[in-house]
Scaffold this active site. Structure first.
Site, PDB file in Angstrom:
ATOM      1  NE  ARG A 182      40.964 -20.127  10.490  1.00 25.24           N
ATOM      2  CZ  ARG A 182      41.240 -20.494   9.220  1.00 25.24           C
ATOM      3  NH1 ARG A 182      42.300 -21.233   8.956  1.00 25.24           N
ATOM      4  NH2 ARG A 182      40.455 -20.121   8.240  1.00 25.24           N
TER       5      ARG A 182
ATOM      6  CE1 TYR B 125      52.303 -31.133  30.576  1.00 21.89           C
ATOM      7  CE2 TYR B 125      51.197 -31.608  28.512  1.00 21.89           C
ATOM      8  CZ  TYR B 125      51.185 -31.067  29.777  1.00 21.89           C
ATOM      9  OH  TYR B 125      50.055 -30.474  30.238  1.00 21.89           O
TER      10      TYR B 125
ATOM     11  CG  ASP C 228      58.642 -29.837  25.188  1.00 21.88           C
ATOM     12  OD1 ASP C 228      59.005 -28.742  25.651  1.00 21.88           O
ATOM     13  OD2 ASP C 228      57.520 -30.337  25.410  1.00 21.88           O
TER      14      ASP C 228
ATOM     15  CE  LYS D 179      53.175 -25.685  31.426  1.00 26.54           C
ATOM     16  NZ  LYS D 179      53.592 -26.945  30.828  1.00 26.54           N
TER      17      LYS D 179
HETATM   18  C1  LIG Z   1      53.055 -27.856  29.908  1.00 29.55           C
HETATM   19  C2  LIG Z   1      53.917 -28.581  28.951  1.00 29.55           C
HETATM   20  C3  LIG Z   1      53.463 -28.902  27.662  1.00 29.55           C
HETATM   21  C4  LIG Z   1      52.043 -28.597  27.187  1.00 29.55           C
HETATM   22  O1  LIG Z   1      51.827 -27.238  27.127  1.00 29.55           O
HETATM   23  P1  LIG Z   1      50.352 -26.541  27.176  1.00 29.55           P
HETATM   24  O2  LIG Z   1      50.682 -25.107  26.945  1.00 29.55           O
HETATM   25  O3  LIG Z   1      49.746 -26.841  28.503  1.00 29.55           O
HETATM   26  O4  LIG Z   1      49.591 -27.152  26.051  1.00 29.55           O
HETATM   27  C5  LIG Z   1      54.343 -29.535  26.801  1.00 29.55           C
HETATM   28  N1  LIG Z   1      55.590 -29.843  27.186  1.00 29.55           N
HETATM   29  C6  LIG Z   1      56.056 -29.560  28.414  1.00 29.55           C
HETATM   30  C7  LIG Z   1      57.447 -29.928  28.778  1.00 29.55           C
HETATM   31  C8  LIG Z   1      55.237 -28.926  29.340  1.00 29.55           C
HETATM   32  O5  LIG Z   1      55.699 -28.648  30.569  1.00 29.55           O
END
Ligand SMILES: *Cc1c(COP(=O)(O)O)cnc(C)c1O
Length: 391
Positions: free
Chosen positions: A59, A111, A183, A208
């Protein structure tokens, strides 16, 4: 001199971890254990007190499978350190709790989960959050002067592919002694590396492009050692660690990241050009099209235009819904960045909870379809769009 020659991103994605397995495995295997043993209390204390690197407790992230993944990920963004998480939102929420407590200024569309965290949950903790649109960027100085210490944005943004100038925002942010976090999920490190443009921290939903196969959920936060160390304790005790199996799967995905994204870029460009000529398409939003408003900025801050594009179908929201329902190869599903092409209609998914007026303010119309271009033959994808657009 023991200086490593500079290596390209594809090489670093494969050889980016220095850790080697005792049995000669070319890649760190899955250490599917929760804890690690020591020969003596002194040896244990060396690791606990940070005098020696080592594995201790999964963890904490102190597990070889996770550590070698983090080393590779850091190399992709030219970061000193990377911390992995069990989801993108775990990375983002840990970032906000570590550095956002004095106020967060969020610029542009982000997001949905991030937006909800900023507008609903963090204010419940007394954290002041401010959300401004990309076109309201001139309000950033005022928010920074009022005490926001963290600026957060996504570029390119969902679903308009609007671009924000990372260098310019970094300069404004730093002038007020604040930090800039990006991000970088939509671009992937292949197409954009915000730290090289002046940002302080980068987060990804590794679910992604980094994962790339729609079969794992993970997140990552990257930056300098100085900025990442405080986040380590937050991650440790919030407990959002990813599992060793997921870490191994993500490491495997990274080995093909560069070729996957290169192909997705090439297909997205070809599809964007075909859609721009299509009589039933009113508008195509893609950074690689010369008439896209962010094209010049994309050229100056990105290394590729990405695998995401948005088309606006002639005939409005109902026509767009019909096209989405008629697509056969493109699957109707949220998420992005996988091997299979996906389609979403933002007004029914990511931006469903906003009022029509609020969507309009953000430049999002009901006629928009967002496409995540996968790895199928590009001609087949264009043929699928052609048949779905025929009315
Ligand atoms: C999908 C996504 C997130 C969140 O990610 P998870 O892995 O689903 O928690 C954050 N920012 C962007 C731009 C995303 O496409």
């Amino acid at each position: 001199m023991n200086k490593k020659p500079p290596q390209g991103l594809a090489t670093r994605a494969i050889h980016g971890s220095a850790s080697k397995d005792a049995h000669g495995s070319p890649y760190t295997p899955i250490y599917n254990t929760t804890t690690f043993s020591f020969s003596s209390s002194a040896a244990l204390l060396d690791v606990v007190e940070g005098r020696k690197p080592g594995s201790l407790y999964t963890r904490y992230g102190q597990n070889p499978t996770i550590q070698s993944l983090e080393e590779t990920l850091a190399g992709l963004e030219n970061a000193e350190l990377a911390w992995t998480f069990c989801s993108g939102m775990a990375a983002i929420s840990t970032l906000f709790l570590t550095y956002g407590r004095d106020g967060i200024a969020c610029v542009g569309d982000v997001y949905g989960g991030t937006m909800e965290l900023l507008s609903s949950q963090l204010p419940q903790l007394g954290i002041r959050t401010h959300l401004i649109l990309g076109k309201e960027i001139d309000r950033l100085d005022e928010l920074l002067a009022a005490g926001s210490k963290l600026v957060f944005c996504e570029t390119p943004a969902n679903p308009t592919l609007e671009l924000l100038d990372i260098r310019a925002i970094a300069a404004r942010t730093h002038a007020h002694g604040a930090l800039l976090a990006i991000d970088n999920t939509f671009a992937s490190p292949v197409n954009q590396r915000p730290l090289e443009l002046g940002a302080d921290l980068v987060v990804h939903s590794a679910t992604k492009y980094l994962g790339g196969h729609s079969d794992l959920t993970a997140g990552v936060l990257m930056g300098s050692k100085q900025l990442l160390m405080p986040a380590w304790s937050w991650r440790k005790n919030l407990g959002g660690m990813l599992a060793p199996e997921t870490a191994a799967l993500l490491s495997r995905s990274l080995r093909t990241l560069a070729v996957r994204v290169a192909q997705q870029n090439a297909s997205a460009q070809a599809i964007a050009e075909a859609m721009a000529r299509h009589p039933r398409v009113a508008r195509v939003l893609y950074p690689g099209l010369p008439d896209f408003p962010g094209h010049a900025l994309a050229r100056s801050q990105m290394h590729g235009f990405g695998g995401m594009l948005t088309i606006e179908v002639k005939g409005g929201g109902d026509a767009a819904t019909q096209v989405a329902d008629r697509l056969r190869l493109f699957t109707l599903a949220p998420s992005l960045g996988g091997a299979e092409s996906l389609v979403t209609q933002p007004c029914t998914t990511s931006h469903h909870d906003l009022t029509k007026e609020e969507r309009a303010r953000r430049g999002i119309s009901d006629a928009m379809l967002r496409l995540s271009i996968g790895l199928e033959d590009c001609a087949d994808l264009i043929a699928d769009l052609d048949q779905a657009l025929m009315m």
